[in-house]
Design an enzyme around this catalytic site. Structure first.
Site, PDB file in Angstrom:
ATOM      1  N   SER A  66       0.785  -1.241   0.000  1.00 41.01           N
ATOM      2  CA  SER A  66       0.000   0.000   0.000  1.00 41.01           C
ATOM      3  C   SER A  66       0.815   1.287   0.000  1.00 41.01           C
ATOM      4  O   SER A  66       0.235   2.366  -0.142  1.00 41.01           O
ATOM      5  CB  SER A  66      -0.959   0.017   1.193  1.00 41.01           C
ATOM      6  OG  SER A  66      -2.089  -0.784   0.932  1.00 41.01           O
ATOM      7  N   LYS A  69       0.264   3.853  -2.698  1.00 49.25           N
ATOM      8  CA  LYS A  69      -0.728   4.923  -2.650  1.00 49.25           C
ATOM      9  C   LYS A  69      -0.093   6.309  -2.515  1.00 49.25           C
ATOM     10  O   LYS A  69      -0.743   7.324  -2.785  1.00 49.25           O
ATOM     11  CB  LYS A  69      -1.710   4.652  -1.515  1.00 49.25           C
ATOM     12  CG  LYS A  69      -2.594   3.436  -1.809  1.00 49.25           C
ATOM     13  CD  LYS A  69      -3.322   2.919  -0.587  1.00 49.25           C
ATOM     14  CE  LYS A  69      -4.123   1.670  -0.951  1.00 49.25           C
ATOM     15  NZ  LYS A  69      -4.577   0.899   0.193  1.00 49.25           N
ATOM     16  N   SER A 121      -6.223   4.116   3.940  1.00 53.85           N
ATOM     17  CA  SER A 121      -5.693   3.133   2.991  1.00 53.85           C
ATOM     18  C   SER A 121      -6.784   2.467   2.156  1.00 53.85           C
ATOM     19  O   SER A 121      -6.744   1.263   1.882  1.00 53.85           O
ATOM     20  CB  SER A 121      -4.881   2.061   3.732  1.00 53.85           C
ATOM     21  OG  SER A 121      -3.987   1.402   2.852  1.00 53.85           O
ATOM     22  N   LYS A 227       3.060   6.509   5.082  1.00 52.12           N
ATOM     23  CA  LYS A 227       2.162   5.418   4.696  1.00 52.12           C
ATOM     24  C   LYS A 227       2.767   4.061   5.048  1.00 52.12           C
ATOM     25  O   LYS A 227       3.969   3.863   4.914  1.00 52.12           O
ATOM     26  CB  LYS A 227       1.902   5.477   3.187  1.00 52.12           C
ATOM     27  CG  LYS A 227       0.797   4.541   2.708  1.00 52.12           C
ATOM     28  CD  LYS A 227      -0.582   5.035   3.070  1.00 52.12           C
ATOM     29  CE  LYS A 227      -1.667   4.007   2.784  1.00 52.12           C
ATOM     30  NZ  LYS A 227      -1.644   2.876   3.733  1.00 52.12           N
TER      31      LYS A 227
END
Length: 380
Positions: A66, A69, A121, A227
């Site tokens: 993730s 992102k 997320s 993140k």
């Protein structure tokens, strides 16, 4: 013998020029081999200068999960219109993994989707962004790839989707992710969102308070973003920034065996960076005087890294070049100044070569001796 001398001198000149002009591989200040991490690859970078303070297989290709992102968000912020209203598709609603529970045909501002993407997320938010901006995940992935190559200048990353779900061709490196983050954190909107701890979320299918999944925003002093990620094939991935005083650091860890291991590795990296290094700045409003008495100024503020508590010396030579040196006369930074009264200056290659000689004579002598020893071995 003459040919050997020419070869040696040429090789040394190439090494000196590469060192002087900082050509080629990223500038690694240090790689502390005693820092033991659980993550497979990692990097610690100074956000302002881009200098690398720790490197553990930073250019090995890995699966990002993730943290992908980060790229989806900065592309949306810089290439899209955040005021756009996005109509959510059935494909977005049905994407697997974490989500913000969008409903089919729900109309959501692009900005809100970016917030849901980074804070909570939301994979569904990522797909909705991709489809709105490019028509499909595949086409948006091409936009992502073009963006990171052309705007950020990295070449070992390839995305196939906007959310980081596993694909064997969805790859990056710790170094590339650090460079991406360095770029993204210069955008104030991106910086604000990734530093948001919690946000009220009111959607057609979900009304709640969403909390940032990056634990370090709560339990590490100075954390400013960014993140985390996880899929089985990638392990636990984490990108975080932290700032203390004038120094902001970027750390990336990839393929940790657990979330706790990833966060502990991150803290170890930051502790190492803040304990051992310091970011310095020379402001552009300073006026410098050369050995000949001429007055010079900087085009812009000059940031440079030094060892913490290291004594720094600053000198401007007769050609108007500023030299910043640390202990042991090591060169930390060098930059050509401009005359105070004249904004334009013509610089010749010969002047730069003279400065190379001035700055590096002892280094050159050592290299000549070293390479002559090597050549003597091969000539036996």
């Amino acid at each position: 013998m003459k040919r050997t001398s020419i070869m040696t001198s040429t090789l040394c000149l190439v090494v000196i020029l590469s060192f002087y002009f900082n050509i080629g591989t990223p500038n690694v200040v240090s790689a502390n081999e005693t820092l033991s991490l659980h993550s497979e690859t990692a990097i610690l970078m100074d956000a302002e200068t881009g200098e690398i303070l720790f490197n553990q297989k930073m250019e090995q290709t890995m699966y990002p999960a993730s943290i992908t992102k980060i790229v989806t968000a900065i592309v949306a912020i810089e290439e899209g219109n955040l005021a756009d209203i996005v109509t959510v598709s059935s494909e977005a609603v049905n994407v697997t993994g974490t989500r913000v529970y969008l409903l089919e045909d729900e109309r959501v501002p692009l900005l809100k989707l970016v917030q849901g993407l980074l804070i909570s997320s939301g994979n569904d938010a990522g797909t909705a962004i991709a489809e709105h901006m490019s028509g499909s995940e595949e086409q948006f992935s091409e936009l992502m790839n073009t963006f990171v190559k052309e705007k950020i200048g990295i070449h070992q990353t390839h995305f196939t989707n906007p959310h980081g779900l596993y694909d064997e061709n969805h790859l990056t490196t710790a170094y590339d992710m650090a460079k991406i983050t360095q770029y993204a954190m210069q955008n104030e909107m991106f910086r604000e969102i990734v530093g948001t701890k919690e946000m009220e979320w009111i959607g057609e299918g979900w009304e709640t308070v969403i909390y940032n999944h990056n634990r370090l925003l709560w339990n590490y002093e100075g954390a400013t973003g960014v993140k985390n990620g996880f899929v089985r094939k990638s392990g636990y991935t984490l990108v975080t920034t932290a700032k203390r005083d004038e120094m902001e650091l970027i750390a990336v860890t990839l393929n940790a065996p657990s979330a706790d291991h990833a966060y502990n590795d991150m803290k170890a990296l930051f502790d190492y960076g803040f304990d051992h290094y310091h970011t310095n700045v020379i402001f552009s409003n300073n006026v410098f005087q050369s050995e000949k008495g001429e007055r010079y100024v900087l085009d812009e503020d000059l940031y440079f890294l030094s060892n913490r508590n290291e004594e720094i010396s600053i000198r401007v030579n007769s050609l108007g070049r500023l030299w910043v040196r640390g202990e042991g006369d090591r060169i930390i930074e060098t930059v050509r100044l401009k005359p105070e009264e004249s904004p334009k200056e013509t610089v010749t290659m010969m002047e730069d070569i003279e400065e190379v000689k001035e700055a590096s004579q002892s280094f050159l002598d050592k290299l000549l001796s070293h390479f002559q020893s090597i050549l003597s071995i091969f000539s036996v």
